[in-house]
Design a protein around this motif. Structure first.
Motif, PDB file in Angstrom:
ATOM      1  N   ALA A  29     -89.906  35.528 -33.799  1.00 27.87           N
ATOM      2  CA  ALA A  29     -88.554  36.091 -33.825  1.00 27.87           C
ATOM      3  C   ALA A  29     -87.816  35.456 -34.983  1.00 27.87           C
ATOM      4  O   ALA A  29     -87.546  34.253 -34.977  1.00 27.87           O
ATOM      5  CB  ALA A  29     -87.841  35.813 -32.507  1.00 27.87           C
ATOM      6  N   SER A  30     -87.509  36.274 -35.999  1.00 27.94           N
ATOM      7  CA  SER A  30     -86.872  35.739 -37.195  1.00 27.94           C
ATOM      8  C   SER A  30     -85.460  36.302 -37.332  1.00 27.94           C
ATOM      9  O   SER A  30     -85.109  37.296 -36.730  1.00 27.94           O
ATOM     10  CB  SER A  30     -87.703  36.092 -38.430  1.00 27.94           C
ATOM     11  OG  SER A  30     -87.736  37.492 -38.626  1.00 27.94           O
ATOM     12  N   GLY A  31     -84.686  35.623 -38.172  1.00 25.02           N
ATOM     13  CA  GLY A  31     -83.287  36.009 -38.340  1.00 25.02           C
ATOM     14  C   GLY A  31     -82.402  35.059 -37.567  1.00 25.02           C
ATOM     15  O   GLY A  31     -82.760  33.910 -37.321  1.00 25.02           O
ATOM     16  N   THR A  32     -81.249  35.545 -37.163  1.00 21.60           N
ATOM     17  CA  THR A  32     -80.315  34.719 -36.405  1.00 21.60           C
ATOM     18  C   THR A  32     -80.713  34.779 -34.929  1.00 21.60           C
ATOM     19  O   THR A  32     -80.275  35.646 -34.171  1.00 21.60           O
ATOM     20  CB  THR A  32     -78.875  35.208 -36.602  1.00 21.60           C
ATOM     21  OG1 THR A  32     -78.583  35.266 -37.994  1.00 21.60           O
ATOM     22  CG2 THR A  32     -77.902  34.257 -35.898  1.00 21.60           C
ATOM     23  N   VAL A  33     -81.566  33.845 -34.542  1.00 19.92           N
ATOM     24  CA  VAL A  33     -82.125  33.805 -33.195  1.00 19.92           C
ATOM     25  C   VAL A  33     -81.811  32.455 -32.577  1.00 19.92           C
ATOM     26  O   VAL A  33     -82.166  31.418 -33.141  1.00 19.92           O
ATOM     27  CB  VAL A  33     -83.655  34.023 -33.226  1.00 19.92           C
ATOM     28  CG1 VAL A  33     -84.239  33.867 -31.832  1.00 19.92           C
ATOM     29  CG2 VAL A  33     -83.987  35.387 -33.805  1.00 19.92           C
ATOM     30  N   PHE A  34     -81.161  32.461 -31.437  1.00 20.75           N
ATOM     31  CA  PHE A  34     -80.812  31.217 -30.762  1.00 20.75           C
ATOM     32  C   PHE A  34     -81.798  30.863 -29.658  1.00 20.75           C
ATOM     33  O   PHE A  34     -81.954  29.689 -29.307  1.00 20.75           O
ATOM     34  CB  PHE A  34     -79.408  31.311 -30.191  1.00 20.75           C
ATOM     35  CG  PHE A  34     -78.348  31.452 -31.251  1.00 20.75           C
ATOM     36  CD1 PHE A  34     -77.699  32.668 -31.464  1.00 20.75           C
ATOM     37  CD2 PHE A  34     -78.002  30.382 -32.056  1.00 20.75           C
ATOM     38  CE1 PHE A  34     -76.741  32.803 -32.446  1.00 20.75           C
ATOM     39  CE2 PHE A  34     -77.038  30.508 -33.041  1.00 20.75           C
ATOM     40  CZ  PHE A  34     -76.415  31.713 -33.229  1.00 20.75           C
ATOM     41  N   ASP A  35     -82.459  31.886 -29.116  1.00 21.88           N
ATOM     42  CA  ASP A  35     -83.367  31.631 -28.006  1.00 21.88           C
ATOM     43  C   ASP A  35     -84.208  32.873 -27.771  1.00 21.88           C
ATOM     44  O   ASP A  35     -83.810  33.994 -28.109  1.00 21.88           O
ATOM     45  CB  ASP A  35     -82.573  31.293 -26.737  1.00 21.88           C
ATOM     46  CG  ASP A  35     -83.444  30.809 -25.600  1.00 21.88           C
ATOM     47  OD1 ASP A  35     -83.117  31.086 -24.423  1.00 21.88           O
ATOM     48  OD2 ASP A  35     -84.467  30.154 -25.875  1.00 21.88           O
ATOM     49  N   ILE A  36     -85.386  32.673 -27.194  1.00 23.74           N
ATOM     50  CA  ILE A  36     -86.185  33.796 -26.711  1.00 23.74           C
ATOM     51  C   ILE A  36     -86.366  33.622 -25.219  1.00 23.74           C
ATOM     52  O   ILE A  36     -86.577  32.502 -24.734  1.00 23.74           O
ATOM     53  CB  ILE A  36     -87.543  33.927 -27.436  1.00 23.74           C
ATOM     54  CG1 ILE A  36     -88.362  32.634 -27.332  1.00 23.74           C
ATOM     55  CG2 ILE A  36     -87.327  34.331 -28.886  1.00 23.74           C
ATOM     56  CD1 ILE A  36     -89.776  32.776 -27.888  1.00 23.74           C
ATOM     57  N   ASN A  37     -86.305  34.728 -24.479  1.00 20.05           N
ATOM     58  CA  ASN A  37     -86.404  34.660 -23.033  1.00 20.05           C
ATOM     59  C   ASN A  37     -87.764  35.204 -22.619  1.00 20.05           C
ATOM     60  O   ASN A  37     -88.795  34.755 -23.122  1.00 20.05           O
ATOM     61  CB  ASN A  37     -85.242  35.427 -22.415  1.00 20.05           C
ATOM     62  CG  ASN A  37     -85.010  35.067 -20.955  1.00 20.05           C
ATOM     63  OD1 ASN A  37     -85.686  34.182 -20.398  1.00 20.05           O
ATOM     64  ND2 ASN A  37     -84.072  35.736 -20.325  1.00 20.05           N
ATOM     65  N   ARG A  38     -87.831  36.172 -21.713  1.00 17.23           N
ATOM     66  CA  ARG A  38     -89.127  36.748 -21.357  1.00 17.23           C
ATOM     67  C   ARG A  38     -89.641  37.562 -22.535  1.00 17.23           C
ATOM     68  O   ARG A  38     -88.889  38.320 -23.149  1.00 17.23           O
ATOM     69  CB  ARG A  38     -89.001  37.626 -20.115  1.00 17.23           C
ATOM     70  CG  ARG A  38     -90.314  38.292 -19.717  1.00 17.23           C
ATOM     71  CD  ARG A  38     -90.220  38.988 -18.369  1.00 17.23           C
ATOM     72  NE  ARG A  38     -90.198  38.062 -17.268  1.00 17.23           N
ATOM     73  CZ  ARG A  38     -91.279  37.505 -16.721  1.00 17.23           C
ATOM     74  NH1 ARG A  38     -92.476  37.797 -17.203  1.00 17.23           N
ATOM     75  NH2 ARG A  38     -91.175  36.679 -15.696  1.00 17.23           N
ATOM     76  N   MET A  39     -90.920  37.403 -22.808  1.00 17.94           N
ATOM     77  CA  MET A  39     -91.546  38.080 -23.944  1.00 17.94           C
ATOM     78  C   MET A  39     -92.791  38.809 -23.480  1.00 17.94           C
ATOM     79  O   MET A  39     -93.416  38.418 -22.480  1.00 17.94           O
ATOM     80  CB  MET A  39     -91.892  37.073 -25.046  1.00 17.94           C
ATOM     81  CG  MET A  39     -90.713  36.286 -25.598  1.00 17.94           C
ATOM     82  SD  MET A  39     -89.535  37.297 -26.507  1.00 17.94           S
ATOM     83  CE  MET A  39     -90.506  37.730 -27.953  1.00 17.94           C
ATOM     84  N   TYR A  40     -93.179  39.835 -24.241  1.00 17.36           N
ATOM     85  CA  TYR A  40     -94.267  40.719 -23.829  1.00 17.36           C
ATOM     86  C   TYR A  40     -95.159  41.069 -25.025  1.00 17.36           C
ATOM     87  O   TYR A  40     -94.686  41.153 -26.161  1.00 17.36           O
ATOM     88  CB  TYR A  40     -93.703  42.042 -23.297  1.00 17.36           C
ATOM     89  CG  TYR A  40     -92.684  41.932 -22.203  1.00 17.36           C
ATOM     90  CD1 TYR A  40     -91.373  41.556 -22.470  1.00 17.36           C
ATOM     91  CD2 TYR A  40     -93.020  42.236 -20.881  1.00 17.36           C
ATOM     92  CE1 TYR A  40     -90.428  41.481 -21.459  1.00 17.36           C
ATOM     93  CE2 TYR A  40     -92.069  42.163 -19.864  1.00 17.36           C
ATOM     94  CZ  TYR A  40     -90.782  41.784 -20.171  1.00 17.36           C
ATOM     95  OH  TYR A  40     -89.851  41.709 -19.165  1.00 17.36           O
ATOM     96  N   TRP A  41     -96.416  41.328 -24.718  1.00 12.41           N
ATOM     97  CA  TRP A  41     -97.326  42.005 -25.635  1.00 12.41           C
ATOM     98  C   TRP A  41     -97.694  43.349 -25.019  1.00 12.41           C
ATOM     99  O   TRP A  41     -98.128  43.409 -23.876  1.00 12.41           O
ATOM    100  CB  TRP A  41     -98.588  41.197 -25.886  1.00 12.41           C
ATOM    101  CG  TRP A  41     -98.420  40.049 -26.811  1.00 12.41           C
ATOM    102  CD1 TRP A  41     -98.320  38.734 -26.478  1.00 12.41           C
ATOM    103  CD2 TRP A  41     -98.360  40.104 -28.236  1.00 12.41           C
ATOM    104  NE1 TRP A  41     -98.187  37.971 -27.599  1.00 12.41           N
ATOM    105  CE2 TRP A  41     -98.217  38.782 -28.705  1.00 12.41           C
ATOM    106  CE3 TRP A  41     -98.419  41.134 -29.173  1.00 12.41           C
ATOM    107  CZ2 TRP A  41     -98.125  38.464 -30.054  1.00 12.41           C
ATOM    108  CZ3 TRP A  41     -98.324  40.828 -30.511  1.00 12.41           C
ATOM    109  CH2 TRP A  41     -98.181  39.506 -30.952  1.00 12.41           C
TER     110      TRP A  41
END
Length: 120
Positions: A24-36
């Protein structure tokens, strides 16, 4: 702006392995649930694996025991380790997730995908 950028796809023989990354690039403060997800030609998009913010995981029956999803929160990145690949795993693999962006809110984003081809 936020982008989910996948990498690591390619061509491999049956039984081989690949490791996909999604940053996750750019202005990102956090990632929550993620999927493939994955999508093969002429087929519906299919959920492959998901990982929660606490690290709990879930998999499609077709990949259980062969694929492993993981995350590195400091790098805002998730991974998909794919072992014992089969021709039926051939698809575009797409990252999707809940990202805390420049608005300060969590919003959903899709990547553009990376091609995985399994063939002898």
């Amino acid at each position: 702006q936020v982008q989910l950028v996948e990498s690591g796809g390619g061509s491999v023989q049956p039984g081989g392995s690949l490791r996909l990354s999604c940053e996750a690039s750019g202005t990102v403060f956090d990632i929550n649930r993620m999927y493939w997800y994955r999508q093969a030609p002429g087929k519906e998009r299919e959920l492959v694996a998901t990982i929660s913010s606490s690290g709990s995981t879930d998999y499609a029956d077709s990949v259980k025991g062969r694929f492993t999803i993981s995350r590195a929160d400091a790098e805002k990145t998730i991974y998909l380790q794919m072992n014992s690949l089969r021709p039926e795993d051939t698809a575009v693999y797409i990252c999707f997730g809940d990202v805390k962006d420049y608005t300060g809110r969590y919003r959903d984003y899709w990547g553009r995908g990376t091609q995985v081809t399994v063939s002898s």
